[in-house]
Design a protein around this motif. Structure first.
Motif, short mmCIF file in Angstrom:
data_model
loop_
_atom_site.label_atom_id
_atom_site.label_comp_id
_atom_site.label_asym_id
_atom_site.label_seq_id
_atom_site.Cartn_x
_atom_site.Cartn_y
_atom_site.Cartn_z
N GLY A 1 104.41 7.06 -51.84
CA GLY A 1 105.65 7.82 -51.74
C GLY A 1 106.78 7.10 -51.01
O GLY A 1 107.96 7.41 -51.24
N GLY A 2 106.42 6.15 -50.13
CA GLY A 2 107.43 5.52 -49.27
C GLY A 2 108.64 4.97 -50.00
O GLY A 2 109.78 5.42 -49.75
N PRO A 3 108.44 4.01 -50.92
CA PRO A 3 109.61 3.41 -51.58
C PRO A 3 110.42 4.43 -52.37
O PRO A 3 111.66 4.40 -52.34
CB PRO A 3 108.97 2.36 -52.50
CG PRO A 3 107.61 2.08 -51.93
CD PRO A 3 107.17 3.36 -51.27
N CYS B 1 104.78 -8.51 -44.18
CA CYS B 1 104.54 -7.24 -43.46
C CYS B 1 103.43 -6.45 -44.14
O CYS B 1 102.62 -5.81 -43.51
CB CYS B 1 105.78 -6.36 -43.52
SG CYS B 1 106.97 -6.69 -42.26
N THR B 2 103.47 -6.46 -45.49
CA THR B 2 102.44 -5.72 -46.23
C THR B 2 101.20 -6.62 -46.31
O THR B 2 101.24 -7.79 -45.95
CB THR B 2 102.95 -5.34 -47.63
OG1 THR B 2 103.44 -6.53 -48.24
CG2 THR B 2 104.08 -4.35 -47.55
N ASP B 3 100.10 -6.04 -46.79
CA ASP B 3 98.84 -6.79 -46.76
C ASP B 3 98.94 -8.07 -47.59
O ASP B 3 99.43 -8.04 -48.72
CB ASP B 3 97.71 -5.90 -47.24
CG ASP B 3 97.43 -4.80 -46.23
OD1 ASP B 3 97.99 -4.86 -45.11
OD2 ASP B 3 96.64 -3.89 -46.54
N VAL C 1 102.25 6.96 -40.20
CA VAL C 1 103.58 7.29 -40.72
C VAL C 1 103.67 7.03 -42.22
O VAL C 1 104.28 7.82 -42.97
CB VAL C 1 104.70 6.57 -39.92
CG1 VAL C 1 104.56 5.06 -39.98
CG2 VAL C 1 106.07 7.00 -40.41
N GLY C 2 103.04 5.97 -42.71
CA GLY C 2 103.05 5.70 -44.16
C GLY C 2 102.33 6.80 -44.92
O GLY C 2 102.73 7.19 -46.02
N GLU C 3 101.26 7.30 -44.31
CA GLU C 3 100.51 8.40 -44.91
C GLU C 3 101.41 9.64 -45.03
O GLU C 3 101.39 10.36 -46.03
CB GLU C 3 99.32 8.69 -43.99
CG GLU C 3 98.26 9.59 -44.50
CD GLU C 3 97.15 9.77 -43.44
OE1 GLU C 3 97.16 9.06 -42.39
OE2 GLU C 3 96.31 10.64 -43.65
N VAL D 1 103.07 -0.24 -38.59
CA VAL D 1 103.31 1.02 -39.33
C VAL D 1 102.99 0.83 -40.80
O VAL D 1 103.73 0.18 -41.53
CB VAL D 1 104.77 1.49 -39.14
CG1 VAL D 1 104.94 2.22 -37.83
CG2 VAL D 1 105.78 0.35 -39.22
N SER D 2 101.86 1.41 -41.23
CA SER D 2 101.48 1.27 -42.63
C SER D 2 100.89 2.59 -43.12
O SER D 2 100.99 3.62 -42.44
CB SER D 2 100.49 0.12 -42.80
OG SER D 2 99.25 0.49 -42.24
N GLY D 3 100.21 2.53 -44.27
CA GLY D 3 99.61 3.74 -44.79
C GLY D 3 98.38 4.16 -44.00
O GLY D 3 98.05 5.33 -43.92
O1 KG4 Z 1 100.94 -2.25 -45.22
P1 KG4 Z 1 100.79 -1.52 -46.51
O2 KG4 Z 1 101.21 -2.24 -47.76
O3 KG4 Z 1 99.31 -1.09 -46.75
C1 KG4 Z 1 98.53 -0.38 -45.85
O4 KG4 Z 1 98.68 0.86 -45.80
O5 KG4 Z 1 97.73 -1.05 -45.16
O6 KG4 Z 1 101.61 -0.16 -46.37
C2 KG4 Z 1 101.69 0.77 -47.41
C3 KG4 Z 1 102.43 1.98 -46.86
C4 KG4 Z 1 102.41 3.15 -47.82
O7 KG4 Z 1 102.12 4.32 -47.08
C5 KG4 Z 1 103.85 3.18 -48.36
O8 KG4 Z 1 104.30 4.47 -48.74
C6 KG4 Z 1 104.61 2.69 -47.16
O9 KG4 Z 1 103.80 1.65 -46.62
N1 KG4 Z 1 105.92 2.13 -47.55
C7 KG4 Z 1 107.09 2.67 -47.18
C8 KG4 Z 1 108.09 1.90 -47.81
N2 KG4 Z 1 107.48 0.92 -48.54
C9 KG4 Z 1 106.14 1.08 -48.37
N3 KG4 Z 1 107.38 3.70 -46.38
C10 KG4 Z 1 108.68 4.00 -46.19
N4 KG4 Z 1 109.68 3.31 -46.77
C11 KG4 Z 1 109.45 2.27 -47.59
N5 KG4 Z 1 110.46 1.60 -48.15
#
Ligand code: KG4
Ligand code: ZN
Length: 353
Positions: A189-191, A313-315, A172-174, A145-147
């Motif tokens: 927006g997530g954090p 978890c993040t890149d 879902v991140g989007e 689940v990422s952006g």
């Molecule tokens: O895995 P990532 O660092 O990069 C990629 O998208 O590949 O994920 C980033 C995504 C973004 O959409 C950001 O808003 C979301 O993860 N994110 C969160 C939170 N922290 C980061 N979404 C919800 N709650 C969070 N605490």
């Protein structure tokens, strides 16, 4: 260890597929010798990642970061055991920068090169030594689940990933990012949304739970995002009362968590393995409400929920180097003519022998 290359030195990992520039050096057994990560800051003003800015920033920073991890680990390029660089999916400019740099190092020093699939790197992360108590043996379930990604995958082996479901619209991140934007919270927006939701009532607004209860494991978030947009539009532009904003954030977060838990529940119901493991990875896995909802769903099905530390978890480049190690152990190196792939679904990976 299966027949393959015997790794004669540390593996250099390179990640440049989106807006994180990262390099890491792992010993052949997977321990982290040094790592460096730069989350590019130049995108926020544009409300999203700008591919050209990202590629230029990778170009500017990557060489110095690789030199830095080598120096900190006291390693020389000639003493490496291999180079692993993310080669897709992702933004093509960044992929070209990272994979070309990695190939250059490999060519100059006669090292094997691994063109790492970024999704496989996320998928194999829980197998990093010491991360999961007792180790993460194949097969296990992965919720990514990422952006950019939102999918459920049965991870059955290196190169063997069975996609069970994915999003039919937004990741879902989007959705978090778009909702954050329309509420004026900035990007990503997530954090910010999670922080705001701490003060809100998740039951205040009954938002839709798209796909909940439907067969299969696909996701959909655009209807939920639209519902929030319509709700926000009922207030004068730019004048959301603070408590209303917090209640909307909490209600949205609760709906997103319910959707993810429901889809994961479907995947777990049909997943047969001796060791029942549900791994959640990607930036959204940082969200405490989502982790809790997944933990409850997992416990109900007799699964153990594993959420790697947020930095894994993040890149990051540790996961890329580790995917390289897993592949090299099996003798799976790639040619220097491997072309980076902006689109590279997991199902198109060749299964390991
Ligand atoms: O895995 P990532 O660092 O990069 C990629 O998208 O590949 O994920 C980033 C995504 C973004 O959409 C950001 O808003 C979301 O993860 N994110 C969160 C939170 N922290 C980061 N979404 C919800 N709650 C969070 N605490
Ligand atoms: Zn990622």
């Amino acid at each position: 260890m299966p027949a393959g290359y015997s790794l004669r030195g540390p593996i250099l990992g390179i990640e440049t597929s989106c807006d994180e520039t990262a390099a890491a050096l792992l010993s052949p057994d997977g321990s982290v010798l040094a790592e460096a990560l730069l989350s590019q800051s130049g995108h926020a003003a544009f409300g999203g990642v700008v591919p050209e800015i990202a590629a230029r920033a990778h170009l500017e920073h990557l060489p110095g970061m690789v030199a830095d991890v080598l120096a900190r680990a006291g390693a020389r390029p000639s003493g490496l055991g291999g180079v692993a660089a993310t080669s897709g999916p992702g933004l093509i400019g960044g992929l070209i920068v990272g994979s070309s740099f990695g190939k250059g190092v490999a060519l100059a020093h006669g090292l094997p090169f691994v063109a790492v699939n970024h999704l496989e790197a996320h998928a194999l992360t829980p197998r990093l030594p010491g991360l999961v108590e007792g180790g993460a043996a194949f097969p296990y379930l992965l919720l990514l689940v990422s952006g950019g990604h939102c999918q459920l995958v049965a991870v059955e082996g290196v190169g063997r990933h069975r996609p069970l479901g994915g999003t039919i619209d937004d990741a879902v991140g989007e959705a978090f990012d778009k909702v954050g934007k329309l509420m004026g919270l900035g990007w990503p927006g997530g954090p910010a949304l999670e922080r705001l939701a701490l003060r809100g009532d998740p039951a205040r607004y009954p938002l839709p739970r798209p796909m909940r209860g439907r067969p299969g494991c696909d996701f959909s978030f655009s209807g939920l995002k639209t519902a929030v947009a319509q709700l926000v539009a009922t207030f004068p532009a730019g004048a959301l009362p603070v408590q209303v904003a917090a209640d909307i954030a909490a209600s949205f977060q609760a709906a997103a968590a319910d959707c993810l838990a429901d889809r994961a529940d479907h995947a777990m119901r049909d997943f047969d393995a001796a060791e029942k493991l549900l791994v959640v990875s990607g930036g959204v896995a940082a969200n405490a409400t989502i982790r809790t909802a997944l933990g409850v769903a997992a416990a109900r099905r007799g699964f153990r929920l594993v959420a790697p530390p947020v930095r894994l978890c993040t890149d990051n480049a540790v996961m890329v180097a580790w995917a390289g190690i897993e592949r090299l152990r099996l003798g799976l190196a790639d040619g220097l003519d491997h072309a980076p792939r902006p689109r590279w679904p997991l199902r198109e990976l060749a299964p390991a022998p």
